[in-house]
Design an enzyme around this catalytic site. Structure first.
Site, PDB file in Angstrom:
ATOM      1  CB  SER A 167      -0.885   0.026   1.241  1.00 30.75           C
ATOM      2  OG  SER A 167      -1.532   1.288   1.344  1.00 30.75           O
ATOM      3  CE1 TYR A 211      -4.265  -2.393   5.125  1.00 32.20           C
ATOM      4  CE2 TYR A 211      -3.507  -0.158   4.713  1.00 32.20           C
ATOM      5  CZ  TYR A 211      -3.965  -1.371   4.239  1.00 32.20           C
ATOM      6  OH  TYR A 211      -4.128  -1.571   2.885  1.00 32.20           O
TER       7      TYR A 211
HETATM    8  N1  LIG Z   1      -8.586  -0.503  -1.663  1.00 35.10           N
HETATM    9  C1  LIG Z   1      -7.527   0.286  -1.554  1.00 35.10           C
HETATM   10  O1  LIG Z   1      -7.590   1.520  -1.705  1.00 35.10           O
HETATM   11  C2  LIG Z   1      -6.183  -0.291  -1.242  1.00 35.10           C
HETATM   12  C3  LIG Z   1      -5.108   0.592  -1.195  1.00 35.10           C
HETATM   13  C4  LIG Z   1      -3.849   0.094  -0.937  1.00 35.10           C
HETATM   14  C5  LIG Z   1      -3.672  -1.247  -0.734  1.00 35.10           C
HETATM   15  N2  LIG Z   1      -4.745  -2.093  -0.765  1.00 35.10           N
HETATM   16  C6  LIG Z   1      -4.501  -3.517  -0.557  1.00 35.10           C
HETATM   17  O2  LIG Z   1      -5.062  -4.246  -1.650  1.00 35.10           O
HETATM   18  C7  LIG Z   1      -5.455  -5.540  -1.195  1.00 35.10           C
HETATM   19  C8  LIG Z   1      -6.912  -5.786  -1.544  1.00 35.10           C
HETATM   20  O3  LIG Z   1      -7.694  -4.791  -0.906  1.00 35.10           O
HETATM   21  P1  LIG Z   1      -9.243  -4.557  -1.270  1.00 35.10           P
HETATM   22  O4  LIG Z   1      -9.504  -3.120  -1.056  1.00 35.10           O
HETATM   23  O5  LIG Z   1      -9.550  -5.187  -2.574  1.00 35.10           O
HETATM   24  O6  LIG Z   1      -9.934  -5.396  -0.082  1.00 35.10           O
HETATM   25  P2  LIG Z   1     -11.469  -5.853   0.094  1.00 35.10           P
HETATM   26  O7  LIG Z   1     -12.334  -5.282  -0.972  1.00 35.10           O
HETATM   27  O8  LIG Z   1     -11.782  -5.589   1.521  1.00 35.10           O
HETATM   28  O9  LIG Z   1     -11.384  -7.441  -0.165  1.00 35.10           O
HETATM   29  C9  LIG Z   1     -10.655  -8.219   0.745  1.00 35.10           C
HETATM   30  C10 LIG Z   1     -10.496  -9.621   0.232  1.00 35.10           C
HETATM   31  O10 LIG Z   1      -9.645 -10.335   1.159  1.00 35.10           O
HETATM   32  C11 LIG Z   1     -10.365 -11.404   1.735  1.00 35.10           C
HETATM   33  N3  LIG Z   1     -10.041 -11.475   3.159  1.00 35.10           N
HETATM   34  C12 LIG Z   1     -10.061 -10.458   4.057  1.00 35.10           C
HETATM   35  N4  LIG Z   1      -9.728 -10.914   5.273  1.00 35.10           N
HETATM   36  C13 LIG Z   1      -9.496 -12.241   5.130  1.00 35.10           C
HETATM   37  C14 LIG Z   1      -9.126 -13.271   6.027  1.00 35.10           C
HETATM   38  N5  LIG Z   1      -8.914 -13.040   7.336  1.00 35.10           N
HETATM   39  N6  LIG Z   1      -8.987 -14.515   5.543  1.00 35.10           N
HETATM   40  C15 LIG Z   1      -9.194 -14.771   4.239  1.00 35.10           C
HETATM   41  N7  LIG Z   1      -9.546 -13.850   3.343  1.00 35.10           N
HETATM   42  C16 LIG Z   1      -9.699 -12.595   3.790  1.00 35.10           C
HETATM   43  C17 LIG Z   1     -11.833 -11.107   1.507  1.00 35.10           C
HETATM   44  O11 LIG Z   1     -12.570 -12.327   1.484  1.00 35.10           O
HETATM   45  P3  LIG Z   1     -14.190 -12.360   1.820  1.00 35.10           P
HETATM   46  O12 LIG Z   1     -14.875 -11.802   0.605  1.00 35.10           O
HETATM   47  O13 LIG Z   1     -14.478 -13.801   2.031  1.00 35.10           O
HETATM   48  O14 LIG Z   1     -14.392 -11.504   3.030  1.00 35.10           O
HETATM   49  C18 LIG Z   1     -11.781 -10.401   0.155  1.00 35.10           C
HETATM   50  O15 LIG Z   1     -11.670 -11.349  -0.884  1.00 35.10           O
HETATM   51  C19 LIG Z   1      -5.152  -5.569   0.297  1.00 35.10           C
HETATM   52  O16 LIG Z   1      -3.858  -6.128   0.496  1.00 35.10           O
HETATM   53  C20 LIG Z   1      -5.122  -4.112   0.680  1.00 35.10           C
HETATM   54  O17 LIG Z   1      -4.373  -3.873   1.842  1.00 35.10           O
HETATM   55  C21 LIG Z   1      -5.999  -1.635  -1.012  1.00 35.10           C
END
Ligand SMILES: NC(=O)c1ccc[n+]([C@@H]2O[C@H](COP(=O)([O-])OP(=O)(O)OC[C@H]3O[C@@H](n4cnc5c(N)ncnc54)[C@H](OP(=O)(O)O)[C@@H]3O)[C@@H](O)[C@H]2O)c1
Length: 255
Positions: free
Chosen positions: A144, A156
């Protein structure tokens, strides 16, 4: 024939958001994709169905990360789906945010939970994946931008700093096997993790601090991951790519 035809991939956290987009992109490039998720069966099945409808191959693997036995559960499902095939590409994407885990309010329980999902799980997923991975394999870890810009959610951010270090260290260690390890570091991207983007003026404020004038979409991140996963990325390892549309490149205001 796609760039990844004949390859296999595991994408953790692929039921929703960025992980789903990565799974769809790698499958569109020809890989058989293991769509890992934690608990949302419906979302995972929708992702698998979308991949298959587009002509790709995928199967779902349910395993809650950050709990005892998590990696065992994940690899039982993964190996069943791979049915004897190797694992060519691993994308460690699953992570949780903890908006309350600030320096004032974080608890030890918050700390342990967020580190267990965001740091411990990726390390041990990699450890378990390596025997399945042929030389020349690919590991891509999702970090991130909060590793270089400050936010109040310090726990985080600390986990993502650890992910950057993990990638660099492993790139060196695994170079002997021709395995590349890189980090893709999204900026502010529209997913369930960032529900606040739909509130008030948030989206406009993010657009104002982004050179390309908008926040990110999951596919913007997935396309960068696909480069590292492909043969074109063969000579790049140990790197962090900021995929954020030019977030915080300079003072905001008139352009
Ligand atoms: N969105 C942003 O702006 C952003 C920015 C920087 C970095 N990131 C990074 O990008 C990645 C994806 O983020 P996102 O925004 O797409 O997240 P998200 O929409 O919240 O989706 C999270 C995903 O991870 C799974 N997950 C969460 N906790 C889990 C656990 N304890 N065990 C197994 N699976 C789990 C969820 O499964 P379920 O559907 O079953 O809950 C879902 O598939 C992450 O590493 C995040 O830190 C995101």
């Amino acid at each position: 024939m796609g760039a990844l035809t004949g390859k296999t991939a595991l994408v953790t956290g692929a039921s929703r958001g960025i992980g789903r987009a990565i799974a769809e992109r790698l499958a569109a490039d020809g890989a058989l994709v293991a769509v890992h998720y934690g608990s949302n069966d419906r979302a995972a099945q929708q992702t698998v169905a979308a991949i298959r409808e587009a002509g790709g191959q995928a199967f779902a693997v349910r395993a809650e990360l950050g709990v005892d036995g998590d990696v065992d559960t994940l690899f039982a499902g993964l190996e069943a789906g791979l049915d004897g095939r190797p694992l060519d590409i691993l994308v460690n994407n699953a992570a949780i945010q903890a908006y309350d885990a600030t320096v004032e309010k974080a608890t030890r329980e918050d700390f342990d939970r967020v580190f267990a999902v965001n740091v411990r799980a990726p390390l041990f997923v990699i450890q378990r994946a390596l025997p399945l991975m042929p030389d020349g394999g690919r590991i891509i870890n999702i970090s991130s931008g909060v590793t270089w810009f400050a936010t109040p959610e310090v726990v985080y951010s600390m986990t993502k700093g650890a992910i950057n270090v993990l990638s660099r260290s492993l790139a060196h260690t695994l170079g002997a096997r021709g395995i590349t390890v890189n980090t893709v570091s999204p900026g502010i991207t529209e997913t369930d993790m960032n529900a606040w983007l739909n509130e008030g003026e948030s989206a406009r404020r993010v657009a104002d601090m982004t050179a390309l004038g908008r926040h990110g979409q999951p596919a913007d991140i997935a396309d960068a991951v696909a480069f590292f996963a492909s043969a074109d990325g063969r000579w790049v390892t140990g790197q962090t790519l900021e995929v954020n549309g030019g977030l915080f490149l300079g003072p905001t205001g008139e352009r």
